[in-house]
Design a protein around this motif. Structure first.
Motif, PDB file in Angstrom:
ATOM      1  N   ALA A   8       0.902  -1.229   0.053  1.00 15.95           N
ATOM      2  CA  ALA A   8      -0.033   0.031  -0.007  1.00 15.95           C
ATOM      3  C   ALA A   8       0.842   1.208   0.099  1.00 15.95           C
ATOM      4  N   THR A 125      -4.843   6.545  -2.817  1.00 12.83           N
ATOM      5  CA  THR A 125      -4.247   5.060  -3.507  1.00 12.83           C
ATOM      6  C   THR A 125      -3.941   4.013  -2.310  1.00 12.83           C
ATOM      7  N   THR A 129      -5.683   0.625  -1.395  1.00 13.16           N
ATOM      8  CA  THR A 129      -5.081  -0.704  -1.414  1.00 13.16           C
ATOM      9  C   THR A 129      -5.050  -1.395   0.004  1.00 13.16           C
ATOM     10  N   GLY A 137      -6.037  -0.843  -5.888  1.00 14.27           N
ATOM     11  CA  GLY A 137      -5.179   0.298  -5.752  1.00 14.27           C
ATOM     12  C   GLY A 137      -4.695   0.772  -6.974  1.00 14.27           C
TER      13      GLY A 137
END
Length: 294
Positions: A8, A125, A129, A137
């Motif tokens: 992430a 984003t 994610t 993501g």
């Protein structure tokens, strides 16, 4: 195996940094031009992307100090805005046709705002994610790039006014663009230069809001600066009679533009004026004010 948090953060940093790369443009404003200037802005963009991406895993682990770091980052980006303002103000002193303070403030505001857009892109984003998977993501990252590109493009002169070429004329010592008085030209040599190299443009606002916006001196100076930067200016320092000017018709709000380009190309001049950005600090909406009062 790489954990989900690392994916992430990595994806958030990549998307945020890509957003900053796409938003970094060297255009007719000639800033930032040099590699060192670009490196400064890209480095700040990378830092902003890292802050936005790391904030999500920190918050999910209930580590609320991440909010403190975001607050500190906001202060640093405000300092970046001040740096841009000071740098451009110093450069403006050496321009034959300066940008003007309103234009400079708008550019500085944009550089600060783009760092915040990078933070939001990386944060969004990274959040998608972390809560779903890396495929979604990536989709979220692409979405932020598309939105940021659209958000970057504001209004141009063509959106608020009609632009057309106009004839300049000299009656005695008086210079006109069509029927709009520009200034007094007493020197015969200056009159000859103006007759040979001078160009005129009429800008007609589309409504009352546009008329008040175009009346702003900073907006007018931005028009003259863009014309002179792209087409060149036929003058040197210490020649006040050859300074480009914009004057307003008080009856209908039209603007008469007089300038002396090196490259006398009316079609290109119209295109340039049409693409001049409408400065945020110059926008006025008197019609909305009247509606609220009513």
């Amino acid at each position: 195996m790489v954990n989900k948090e690392m994916i992430a953060v990595t994806l958030g940093v990549i998307v945020g940094f890509l957003n900053r790369i796409f938003m970094l443009r060297t255009d007719y404003r000639q800033y930032p031009t040099h590699k060192h200037g670009k490196m400064i802005h890209l480095s700040l963009g990378f830092i902003a992307a890292g802050l936005g991406a790391v904030a999500v895993p920190a918050l999910l682990e209930e580590n609320y100090t991440a909010i403190t770091f975001l607050g500190l980052a906001a202060q640093q980006f405000r300092d970046v805005r001040n740096m841009e303002r000071q740098t451009l103000s110093r450069l403006d002193e050496l321009e034959l046709v300066p940008r003007g303070y309103t234009y400079i403030e708008g550019i500085a505001m944009v550089f600060e705002g783009r760092n915040y857009l990078v933070i939001f892109a990386a944060f969004f984003t990274s959040m998608v994610t972390s809560l779903t998977n890396w495929k979604l993501g990536i989709v979220a990252g692409i979405l932020t790039i598309v939105i940021n590109q659209r958000y970057m493009s504001g209004l141009n002169i063509k959106d608020i006014a009609d632009v057309r070429p106009a004839k300049i004329k000299i009656e005695g010592p008086h210079l006109f663009v069509e029927n709009i008085y520009i200034m007094n030209i007493g020197l015969q040599t200056s009159q000859k230069i103006i007759e040979e190299h001078g160009m005129g443009i009429i800008i007609t606002p589309k409504d009352m809001n546009s008329s008040v916006t175009l009346a702003n001196l900073g907006q007018r100076q931005a028009i003259l600066h863009n014309l002179s930067t792209i087409l060149g200016v036929y003058r040197d320092s210490g020649e006040p009679s050859l300074v480009p000017l914009i004057k307003r018709d008080l009856n209908d709000g039209r603007l008469g533009v007089f300038f002396l380009p090196y490259n006398k190309n009316p079609e290109e001049a119209i295109r340039i004026v049409n693409l001049v950005p409408v400065l945020e600090n110059a926008i006025r909406l008197p019609s909305e004010s009247k509606e609220k009062e009513g």
